[in-house]
Design an enzyme around this catalytic site. Structure first.
Site, PDB file in Angstrom:
ATOM      1  N   GLY A  28     -27.096   7.972  37.297  1.00 42.69           N
ATOM      2  CA  GLY A  28     -27.797   8.096  36.727  1.00 42.69           C
ATOM      3  C   GLY A  28     -28.689   9.110  38.260  1.00 42.69           C
ATOM      4  CB  ALA A  29     -27.684   9.602  41.067  1.00 43.03           C
ATOM      5  N   GLY A  30     -27.559  11.749  39.007  1.00 43.77           N
ATOM      6  CA  GLY A  30     -27.867  13.436  38.788  1.00 43.77           C
ATOM      7  C   GLY A  30     -26.694  13.939  39.117  1.00 43.77           C
ATOM      8  CE  LYS A  31     -21.715  10.460  39.739  1.00 46.08           C
ATOM      9  NZ  LYS A  31     -23.454   9.817  39.739  1.00 46.08           N
ATOM     10  CB  SER A  32     -22.985  15.277  35.588  1.00 38.85           C
ATOM     11  OG  SER A  32     -21.779  14.350  35.081  1.00 38.85           O
TER      12      SER A  32
ATOM     13  CB  SER B 166     -15.986   9.067  43.997  1.00 36.73           C
ATOM     14  OG  SER B 166     -16.715   9.863  44.281  1.00 36.73           O
TER      15      SER B 166
END
Length: 201
Positions: free
Chosen positions: A37-41, A108
């Site tokens: 949910g941090a926005g990586k994708s 990761s």
């Protein structure tokens, strides 16, 4: 890890540098890491869109997508998480040899696993991007309800709840995704790529 017997690395006549000349940009690995949910994708795909419009050759590797195939036999135990990242590391090493910009979006959570990938592919090719976001904000963004399931015990060993996340100590870039917009985050990545000479200014 046990190595295969009776195998020899075959060296191609078409080298990485020749591929990069054809691509008109350098190859690189953008390793987005952070909580679910941090926005990586979302950021990885936004950056890829901008790179694609510039004519760059790219590919996004997403955590869920990889677990549908290459790592479909793995669970989420510490051992399996390490093996998941090891396989991905070997894969991105091959990707970068094609001279493309590969963007990875994996939680990761273990610092040493990420550092092993950095050592495997080389420090010049590995760009660690920490998508930093408070746990509460990640929970609010969770449309799949994973955090709630983890809190209720339905999902075991969930990063940020029942399994730890080890933040990068010296990432190449930190994106505070709770305060920066998507455009701002993607823009910062593009600036970094330009500064490092991976893409033209």
């Amino acid at each position: 890890m046990k190595n295969s017997n009776n195998v020899v690395w075959h060296h191609a006549t078409v080298t990485r540098s020749r591929r990069e000349q054809l691509n008109r940009h350098k190859g690189a690995i953008l390793w987005f890491t952070g909580l679910s949910g941090a926005g990586k994708s979302t950021i990885a795909h936004a950056v890829e869109e901008q790179l694609h419009r510039l004519g760059c050759h790219t590919f996004v590797l997403d955590g869920d997508n990889v677990r549908h195939g290459l790592c479909g036999d793995l669970g989420f135990s510490p051992k399996d998480r390490t093996e998941n990242i090891r396989r991905i590391g070997e894969m991105v090493k091959l990707f970068v040899e094609t001279g493309i910009i590969v963007l990875t979006a994996f939680i990761s959570p273990v610092r040493i696993d990420r550092e092993r990938v950095r050592s495997l592919v080389g420090v010049d090719d590995f760009i660690e991007i920490y998508c930093r976001c408070p746990l509460g904000v990640c929970e609010d963004r969770d449309v799949k309800g994973l955090y709630q399931q983890a809190k209720s015990g339905k999902i075991k060993e969930f990063t940020g709840i029942s399994s730890p996340y080890e933040a990068p100590e010296k990432p190449e870039l930190v994106l505070d995704t709770n305060v920066c917009s998507l455009d701002e985050c993607a823009g910062k990545v593009m600036v970094l790529l330009s500064q490092r000479g991976i893409i033209g200014k």
